[in-house]
Design a protein around this motif. Structure first.
Motif, mmCIF file in Angstrom:
data_model
loop_
_atom_site.group_PDB
_atom_site.id
_atom_site.type_symbol
_atom_site.label_atom_id
_atom_site.label_comp_id
_atom_site.label_asym_id
_atom_site.label_seq_id
_atom_site.Cartn_x
_atom_site.Cartn_y
_atom_site.Cartn_z
ATOM 1 N N SER A 30 50.804 50.700 4.801
ATOM 2 C CA SER A 30 51.455 50.907 3.520
ATOM 3 C C SER A 30 51.098 49.778 2.574
ATOM 4 O O SER A 30 50.843 48.648 2.997
ATOM 5 C CB SER A 30 52.983 50.970 3.686
ATOM 6 O OG SER A 30 53.373 52.115 4.395
ATOM 7 N N TRP A 31 51.131 50.095 1.291
ATOM 8 C CA TRP A 31 50.904 49.109 0.243
ATOM 9 C C TRP A 31 52.251 48.630 -0.287
ATOM 10 O O TRP A 31 53.185 49.425 -0.444
ATOM 11 C CB TRP A 31 50.114 49.714 -0.901
ATOM 12 C CG TRP A 31 48.647 49.852 -0.642
ATOM 13 C CD1 TRP A 31 48.023 50.822 0.104
ATOM 14 C CD2 TRP A 31 47.609 49.008 -1.142
ATOM 15 N NE1 TRP A 31 46.675 50.636 0.092
ATOM 16 C CE2 TRP A 31 46.380 49.528 -0.658
ATOM 17 C CE3 TRP A 31 47.592 47.879 -1.947
ATOM 18 C CZ2 TRP A 31 45.154 48.941 -0.963
ATOM 19 C CZ3 TRP A 31 46.380 47.287 -2.248
ATOM 20 C CH2 TRP A 31 45.180 47.818 -1.747
ATOM 21 N N PHE A 51 46.759 54.733 -7.188
ATOM 22 C CA PHE A 51 48.194 54.715 -7.465
ATOM 23 C C PHE A 51 48.448 55.520 -8.728
ATOM 24 O O PHE A 51 47.798 55.296 -9.756
ATOM 25 C CB PHE A 51 48.698 53.280 -7.650
ATOM 26 C CG PHE A 51 48.510 52.428 -6.432
ATOM 27 C CD1 PHE A 51 49.478 52.368 -5.454
ATOM 28 C CD2 PHE A 51 47.341 51.701 -6.258
ATOM 29 C CE1 PHE A 51 49.300 51.587 -4.319
ATOM 30 C CE2 PHE A 51 47.154 50.920 -5.135
ATOM 31 C CZ PHE A 51 48.134 50.861 -4.155
ATOM 32 N N SER A 52 49.388 56.460 -8.662
ATOM 33 C CA SER A 52 49.662 57.333 -9.799
ATOM 34 C C SER A 52 51.145 57.663 -9.850
ATOM 35 O O SER A 52 51.773 57.943 -8.816
ATOM 36 C CB SER A 52 48.853 58.633 -9.681
ATOM 37 O OG SER A 52 49.243 59.563 -10.666
ATOM 38 N N ALA A 53 51.694 57.660 -11.066
ATOM 39 C CA ALA A 53 53.088 58.074 -11.245
ATOM 40 C C ALA A 53 53.291 59.514 -10.799
ATOM 41 O O ALA A 53 54.394 59.892 -10.384
ATOM 42 C CB ALA A 53 53.496 57.903 -12.698
ATOM 43 N N ALA A 54 52.241 60.330 -10.860
ATOM 44 C CA ALA A 54 52.358 61.739 -10.481
ATOM 45 C C ALA A 54 52.687 61.925 -9.006
ATOM 46 O O ALA A 54 53.137 62.998 -8.598
ATOM 47 C CB ALA A 54 51.062 62.471 -10.817
ATOM 48 N N ASP A 55 52.485 60.893 -8.189
ATOM 49 C CA ASP A 55 52.776 60.985 -6.756
ATOM 50 C C ASP A 55 54.210 60.623 -6.432
ATOM 51 O O ASP A 55 54.595 60.649 -5.250
ATOM 52 C CB ASP A 55 51.828 60.067 -5.978
ATOM 53 C CG ASP A 55 50.377 60.464 -6.142
ATOM 54 O OD1 ASP A 55 50.105 61.652 -6.346
ATOM 55 O OD2 ASP A 55 49.507 59.564 -6.078
ATOM 56 N N HIS A 56 54.997 60.301 -7.457
ATOM 57 C CA HIS A 56 56.359 59.837 -7.225
ATOM 58 C C HIS A 56 57.320 60.504 -8.206
ATOM 59 O O HIS A 56 56.951 61.438 -8.915
ATOM 60 C CB HIS A 56 56.410 58.305 -7.325
ATOM 61 C CG HIS A 56 55.546 57.631 -6.313
ATOM 62 N ND1 HIS A 56 55.922 57.467 -5.002
ATOM 63 C CD2 HIS A 56 54.296 57.100 -6.413
ATOM 64 C CE1 HIS A 56 54.949 56.875 -4.325
ATOM 65 N NE2 HIS A 56 53.955 56.632 -5.160
ATOM 66 N N SER A 89 52.400 54.680 0.510
ATOM 67 C CA SER A 89 50.997 54.944 0.801
ATOM 68 C C SER A 89 50.272 55.233 -0.505
ATOM 69 O O SER A 89 50.829 55.870 -1.404
ATOM 70 C CB SER A 89 50.864 56.146 1.740
ATOM 71 O OG SER A 89 51.439 55.870 2.997
ATOM 72 N N ALA A 90 49.045 54.781 -0.591
ATOM 73 C CA ALA A 90 48.218 55.055 -1.759
ATOM 74 C C ALA A 90 47.399 56.324 -1.525
ATOM 75 O O ALA A 90 47.314 56.836 -0.402
ATOM 76 C CB ALA A 90 47.287 53.873 -2.016
ATOM 77 N N ARG A 91 46.809 56.826 -2.599
ATOM 78 C CA ARG A 91 45.858 57.925 -2.463
ATOM 79 C C ARG A 91 44.589 57.420 -1.787
ATOM 80 O O ARG A 91 44.075 56.357 -2.128
ATOM 81 C CB ARG A 91 45.510 58.513 -3.823
ATOM 82 C CG ARG A 91 46.550 59.474 -4.346
ATOM 83 C CD ARG A 91 46.102 60.179 -5.616
ATOM 84 N NE ARG A 91 47.060 61.231 -5.933
ATOM 85 C CZ ARG A 91 46.937 62.488 -5.556
ATOM 86 N NH1 ARG A 91 45.863 62.863 -4.866
ATOM 87 N NH2 ARG A 91 47.856 63.385 -5.857
ATOM 88 N N VAL A 92 44.076 58.212 -0.854
ATOM 89 C CA VAL A 92 42.822 57.900 -0.174
ATOM 90 C C VAL A 92 41.896 59.098 -0.349
ATOM 91 O O VAL A 92 42.204 60.199 0.120
ATOM 92 C CB VAL A 92 43.052 57.606 1.326
ATOM 93 C CG1 VAL A 92 41.720 57.309 2.013
ATOM 94 C CG2 VAL A 92 44.013 56.436 1.501
ATOM 95 N N PHE A 93 40.812 58.886 -1.070
ATOM 96 C CA PHE A 93 39.884 59.970 -1.404
ATOM 97 C C PHE A 93 40.632 61.171 -1.989
ATOM 98 O O PHE A 93 40.359 62.324 -1.651
ATOM 99 C CB PHE A 93 39.052 60.377 -0.187
ATOM 100 C CG PHE A 93 38.083 59.321 0.251
ATOM 101 C CD1 PHE A 93 36.994 58.984 -0.538
ATOM 102 C CD2 PHE A 93 38.275 58.643 1.455
ATOM 103 C CE1 PHE A 93 36.105 57.993 -0.131
ATOM 104 C CE2 PHE A 93 37.393 57.657 1.854
ATOM 105 C CZ PHE A 93 36.299 57.329 1.059
ATOM 106 N N PRO A 206 41.580 56.039 9.451
ATOM 107 C CA PRO A 206 40.819 56.791 8.449
ATOM 108 C C PRO A 206 41.636 57.942 7.871
ATOM 109 O O PRO A 206 42.380 58.620 8.590
ATOM 110 C CB PRO A 206 39.626 57.327 9.253
ATOM 111 C CG PRO A 206 39.535 56.458 10.468
ATOM 112 C CD PRO A 206 40.941 56.049 10.771
ATOM 113 N N LEU A 207 41.507 58.138 6.559
ATOM 114 C CA LEU A 207 42.225 59.217 5.865
ATOM 115 C C LEU A 207 43.698 59.224 6.257
ATOM 116 O O LEU A 207 44.266 60.255 6.642
ATOM 117 C CB LEU A 207 41.580 60.569 6.160
ATOM 118 C CG LEU A 207 40.149 60.738 5.629
ATOM 119 C CD1 LEU A 207 39.563 62.051 6.120
ATOM 120 C CD2 LEU A 207 40.134 60.700 4.101
ATOM 121 N N ALA A 208 44.333 58.079 6.114
ATOM 122 C CA ALA A 208 45.711 57.904 6.586
ATOM 123 C C ALA A 208 46.677 58.978 6.094
ATOM 124 O O ALA A 208 47.480 59.490 6.885
ATOM 125 C CB ALA A 208 46.216 56.514 6.206
#
Length: 243
Positions: A30-31, A51-56, A89-93, A206-208
């Motif tokens: 985690s970040w 990192f995006s506000a759209a994910d929260h 968690s951050a976006r990964v790919f 990978p790809l958490a």
């Protein structure tokens, strides 16, 4: 990159005690970031941490700070510019899944005013719990959100959510009629968000986000195969300023 950003390589454990016993542990990371100082990664590594506000919670076109503050305003809480830190968690790919995101909200004097625990389920829904924690990071709150198809929304959560330091130690216990049918813990060690540490975390898991979602679904399949009854998902009304 901001020196305030950190990565916690985590061990996450889930224990279901009734009516069937099931326990599993998996590794992830985690970040931990200041929402006003999100990491600015080199272009070649940026796909590993978005990192995006759209994910929260809140307006997808808004900012993390603005959206958290709007949610707090619905509970008559203002931070007056105080710091907000986030564990997530951050976006990964381009992929992200956050079963739990935590926001520690401080006043201008640096004192913690509240914690927002944002929970996502695998049905694309989210719910925010507003917590007034004690000095040890503990709080209780009625369960109000359907997360697992094998658990209804009865009971209370006993949470321990101290703001991370050199170590991360978070726990959530579901309490119901004198029992604790479900316990989840997340433990980790802090590492600065340097390029080598980002690469090491991404290579270790990978790809958490996809792995976490797949592991949760796999555990659900195993419980279903053991004939644990499925509980119908109730309608979840949107919370004001959460979306």
């Amino acid at each position: 990159m901001s020196g305030r950003a950190a990565i916690y390589r985590t061990s996450i454990a889930h224990v279901r005690r009734t009516p069937l016993r099931n326990a599993f542990t998996y590794c992830s990371y985690s970040w931990y970031v200041d929402v006003d100082a999100l990491p600015a990664l080199p272009r070649w590594i940026a796909p590993l941490a978005g990192f995006s506000a759209a994910d929260h919670l809140g307006d997808p076109a808004g900012s993390l700070r603005g959206n958290v503050e709007r949610y707090l305003a619905t509970h008559d809480i203002t931070l007056d510019g105080g710091r907000i830190t986030m564990l997530a968690s951050a976006r990964v790919f381009g992929h992200v899944f956050n079963p739990l995101s935590l926001f520690w909200c401080h006043g201008p004097d640096g004192q913690l005013r509240c914690v927002v625990a944002e929970v996502h389920n695998t049905y694309g829904e989210r719910h925010c719990y507003l917590l007034q924690t004690d000095p040890a990071g503990r709080a209780t709150v009625p369960k109000a959100f359907y997360v697992s198809p094998f658990n209804d929304v009865d009971g209370r959560y006993r949470m321990k959510l101290p703001e991370p330091g050199e170590r991360l130690a978070v726990s959530i216990i579901l309490e119901r009629e004198g029992q604790q049918p479900f316990v989840a813990t997340m433990d980790g060690v802090r590492r600065e968000a340097t390029v080598p540490n980002i690469l090491a975390a991404a290579l270790a898991v990978p790809l958490a986000p996809l792995r976490v979602a797949a592991q949760i679904r796999w555990q659900g399949i195993k419980l279903w195969a053991r004939r644990l009854p499925v509980i119908k998902r109730p309608h979840h009304p949107s919370q004001e300023a959460v979306q």
